[in-house]
Structures are given as C-alpha cells and as structure tokens.
Write a protein that holds these residues in place. Sequence first.
Motif, mmCIF file in Angstrom:
data_model
loop_
_atom_site.group_PDB
_atom_site.id
_atom_site.type_symbol
_atom_site.label_atom_id
_atom_site.label_comp_id
_atom_site.label_asym_id
_atom_site.label_seq_id
_atom_site.Cartn_x
_atom_site.Cartn_y
_atom_site.Cartn_z
ATOM 1 N N GLN A 1 35.005 23.519 -45.574
ATOM 2 C CA GLN A 1 35.071 24.955 -45.782
ATOM 3 C C GLN A 1 34.195 25.700 -44.782
ATOM 4 O O GLN A 1 34.586 26.742 -44.250
ATOM 5 C CB GLN A 1 34.640 25.304 -47.208
ATOM 6 N N ASP A 2 33.003 25.175 -44.516
ATOM 7 C CA ASP A 2 32.101 25.801 -43.552
ATOM 8 C C ASP A 2 32.416 25.254 -42.165
ATOM 9 O O ASP A 2 32.232 24.060 -41.897
ATOM 10 C CB ASP A 2 30.644 25.513 -43.914
ATOM 11 N N CYS A 3 32.889 26.106 -41.280
ATOM 12 C CA CYS A 3 33.342 25.667 -39.957
ATOM 13 C C CYS A 3 32.173 25.220 -39.079
ATOM 14 O O CYS A 3 31.052 25.726 -39.169
ATOM 15 C CB CYS A 3 34.082 26.798 -39.259
ATOM 16 N N CYS A 4 32.477 24.274 -38.192
ATOM 17 C CA CYS A 4 31.488 23.820 -37.217
ATOM 18 C C CYS A 4 31.497 24.755 -36.011
ATOM 19 O O CYS A 4 32.302 25.691 -35.922
ATOM 20 C CB CYS A 4 31.774 22.384 -36.801
ATOM 21 N N PHE A 5 30.593 24.506 -35.048
ATOM 22 C CA PHE A 5 30.482 25.351 -33.868
ATOM 23 C C PHE A 5 31.819 25.491 -33.131
ATOM 24 O O PHE A 5 32.198 26.579 -32.704
ATOM 25 C CB PHE A 5 29.447 24.775 -32.891
ATOM 26 N N LYS A 6 32.539 24.389 -32.964
ATOM 27 C CA LYS A 6 33.773 24.424 -32.178
ATOM 28 C C LYS A 6 34.860 25.243 -32.850
ATOM 29 O O LYS A 6 35.808 25.694 -32.201
ATOM 30 C CB LYS A 6 34.286 22.996 -31.926
ATOM 31 N N LEU A 7 34.727 25.441 -34.155
ATOM 32 C CA LEU A 7 35.724 26.221 -34.897
ATOM 33 C C LEU A 7 35.206 27.605 -35.265
ATOM 34 O O LEU A 7 35.745 28.261 -36.149
ATOM 35 C CB LEU A 7 36.148 25.450 -36.145
ATOM 36 N N GLY A 8 34.119 28.026 -34.598
ATOM 37 C CA GLY A 8 33.611 29.369 -34.804
ATOM 38 C C GLY A 8 32.487 29.492 -35.805
ATOM 39 O O GLY A 8 32.028 30.609 -36.084
ATOM 40 N N GLY A 9 32.022 28.370 -36.356
ATOM 41 C CA GLY A 9 30.920 28.397 -37.314
ATOM 42 C C GLY A 9 29.562 28.321 -36.638
ATOM 43 O O GLY A 9 29.428 28.532 -35.433
ATOM 44 N N ASN A 10 28.552 27.976 -37.413
ATOM 45 C CA ASN A 10 27.189 27.963 -36.865
ATOM 46 C C ASN A 10 26.432 26.697 -37.246
ATOM 47 O O ASN A 10 25.227 26.727 -37.468
ATOM 48 C CB ASN A 10 26.415 29.199 -37.336
ATOM 49 N N LEU A 11 27.142 25.571 -37.340
ATOM 50 C CA LEU A 11 26.483 24.308 -37.622
ATOM 51 C C LEU A 11 27.261 23.166 -36.986
ATOM 52 O O LEU A 11 28.418 23.321 -36.598
ATOM 53 C CB LEU A 11 26.337 24.065 -39.127
ATOM 54 N N CYS A 12 26.573 22.033 -36.835
ATOM 55 C CA CYS A 12 27.190 20.830 -36.272
ATOM 56 C C CYS A 12 27.072 19.728 -37.313
ATOM 57 O O CYS A 12 25.964 19.332 -37.683
ATOM 58 C CB CYS A 12 26.498 20.417 -34.972
ATOM 59 N N TYR A 13 28.217 19.246 -37.808
ATOM 60 C CA TYR A 13 28.193 18.196 -38.818
ATOM 61 C C TYR A 13 27.802 16.854 -38.226
ATOM 62 O O TYR A 13 27.334 15.962 -38.939
ATOM 63 C CB TYR A 13 29.572 18.074 -39.477
ATOM 64 N N GLN A 14 28.011 16.691 -36.928
ATOM 65 C CA GLN A 14 27.740 15.406 -36.309
ATOM 66 C C GLN A 14 26.245 15.191 -36.060
ATOM 67 O O GLN A 14 25.762 14.072 -36.083
ATOM 68 C CB GLN A 14 28.501 15.301 -34.977
ATOM 69 N N TYR A 15 25.516 16.276 -35.809
ATOM 70 C CA TYR A 15 24.088 16.167 -35.505
ATOM 71 C C TYR A 15 23.395 17.310 -36.223
ATOM 72 O O TYR A 15 23.193 18.380 -35.666
ATOM 73 C CB TYR A 15 23.874 16.232 -34.002
ATOM 74 N N ARG A 16 23.054 17.092 -37.490
ATOM 75 C CA ARG A 16 22.480 18.147 -38.323
ATOM 76 C C ARG A 16 21.227 18.725 -37.676
ATOM 77 O O ARG A 16 20.378 18.009 -37.170
ATOM 78 C CB ARG A 16 22.126 17.592 -39.714
ATOM 79 N N GLY A 17 21.120 20.023 -37.698
ATOM 80 C CA GLY A 17 19.961 20.683 -37.118
ATOM 81 C C GLY A 17 20.165 21.082 -35.672
ATOM 82 O O GLY A 17 19.337 21.802 -35.104
ATOM 83 N N SER A 18 21.245 20.657 -35.048
ATOM 84 C CA SER A 18 21.498 21.021 -33.661
ATOM 85 C C SER A 18 21.793 22.512 -33.555
ATOM 86 O O SER A 18 22.428 23.098 -34.425
ATOM 87 C CB SER A 18 22.682 20.228 -33.112
ATOM 88 N N LYS A 19 21.345 23.124 -32.463
ATOM 89 C CA LYS A 19 21.582 24.544 -32.247
ATOM 90 C C LYS A 19 22.879 24.790 -31.481
ATOM 91 O O LYS A 19 23.218 25.933 -31.184
ATOM 92 C CB LYS A 19 20.400 25.164 -31.507
#
Length: 324
Positions: free
Chosen positions: A129-147
């Motif tokens: 539900q919460d999109c990652c950076f590549k999909l316009g969100g503001n988090l990276c599921y692969q490397y938590r805490g990455s900016k």
Amino acid sequence: MHSQVKFPVSLQETWAILKEEPGAFLVAGGTDSIPRANQRIEFHPLYVCLDRVPGLKGWSLEGETYTIGAMTTLVEIQESGLDPSLGALLQAASQVASPQIRNRATIGGNILQENRCIYFNQSVSWRRQDCCFKLGGNLCYQYRGSKDCVALFQSDVAPALMALNGSVVLESPRGQRVLPLEQIYLNRGRNNKALEKDEVLTKVLIPADKRLRSAYVRETIRGSIDFPLISCAAAFWMEGERIAQAQIVVGCAGVRPARAQRAEGLLVEATLSQVPELLPKVVEEAKRVIMPFRDSRVDGPARKTLGGEAVRKAILSLLAPAGQ
C-alpha cells in the motif's frame, strides 16, 4: 488506457516525435519495458520503436575499435564471430534470460534496462500500500532507512562492457557525444542514467587489443530466465606472461556495476602463475564493493559469498592458454 506505437525511419524523425510528444518513450527490443507496462508498474501513452531506424544494427571493426549498433540483438552478438578476446561480452550476451528473449533483446536495451527489486517489479495486485521511491513514495523496502532508492542494476552486458573499456555513442539534435559506459550510470536506483530525454544510444564502442583476454561469470538460482544474483566481468591485458593491466567489474553490486580497483591492483605486474596464490586476497578485496543489502532471494552475506565465487571463477578462467 491504451498506448500507441510509432516506428520512425530515421533519427531525425525520432527526435521530432520526442519533441512533439512529451509522454513518448523510446523502446528497443521491449523485453524490459513492455513487461513493466503489462504489470501496470508504469504507463507510457506513446512508444517510439527504433526497429526501423537504419544504421543501428550489426558490428564492424573500424581501425582499432569494434563498433556495435545499439539495436543488435543479444543472439546476434552471441553468434557474431567477434574476437575471442571479447569473451566477457560474448559470455554475458549468451547467458541473458532465455533464447526467446535473447532473440529480441538488444545490447542497447540491456545497457539501459531499469533497476529493479522485488518490491518494484511486481503486479499491482501484489503491490504494498505504501509506495517505494521508484513508485513515487518515500521509502525503500529493500534497504530500510535509506534516503533514496537502492534497487539493483542487474544488466549482464554492462559489467562486461565496462571491464572491456566500452563506450557508448549518444546522439541528439544537438550533436553526438561519446561517454565511457561507466559514466552514464548515476549513484541512485531510480532515473539512474545520465541521458537527456532526446538522446538516443546508437552505438557501443570497444577498443580492439590483441593483448586482451576476458571472461564473465554470473551466479543465479536457475540456469536460465533468472536475472543474476551477482556477477563478475574480468579482463587482463597481457605482456607475455605478465599482467600489464587488470579490470574487475562486479555486476549486481548495487545501483550500478562496481569496479573493484583495489583487487585489480593486486594483480597488476603479477604473472599468470602467481595468480592462484594472490586469488584469496583479490576475492576479499572485490567483495568489498558489493553493497550489503539483501535482494529478493538472498541476504547480504550470501550475496557477498556468491560475489566472491563469481570473481574467483572469472579470474581462474583467464589463466588458461589463449584460445582455449
């Protein structure tokens, strides 16, 4: 929503379409971009297919440089009869995905393929539900805490070409520029290619050198179809039995292929007979360039272990007499 497709018959027509249509998207073989569209990861109202643009296919030896058209398919490269010194490229092209995909996929498309991870490359029904950076969100599921996004760049061809000192020719209405391949990749997992929107990758250039021997090794779960978990392209420039220059490039090391320069330095000036003794230190140094995050199939320590094995195999394959 449905996409349209246009087939320009020249670079000039291609540039005109790109100028007139803000949503136009260049496509080569389509083996990378079309599946993303089918999964609804992305949408482009207009695909500009380069199939009919002349001069973008085939290869030649011009002076001391191999020139390969960007629309040359991987199977054409695999069966090209290119000099065995370019073994890294021939081996990389022959191991991509499956025969069906290699018959369609191009060298230019493989160089410019999208970075990917399991959280990005999946259909909408499996999307978080919460999109990652590549999909316009503001988090990276692969490397938590990455900016920023740290999706892997998993091209087989790119590390091989980097090890061979490959360059690319980029053409636009403003003219032509030639860049070492490693300079087109940026240190981010999204929008990581340093190309302008209207630039077309038209050629790949590789210096011809009789002193060269090279190899490519990938580690995967399955023998075909899979993207590499990790890979290594290695190249030696020989002066007799002495290694005058060495290049080691680790693929899938992170958001871009990574040169293992400290590992290379251990091999320069060594003879081939000394390489087995040096190899454990070379492998350990090469593993340092592999980013520690897990990908969708293995954790960080496993990726480093597999990376070390790929480096070891690639270098050992260069110790055989030339031509074997």
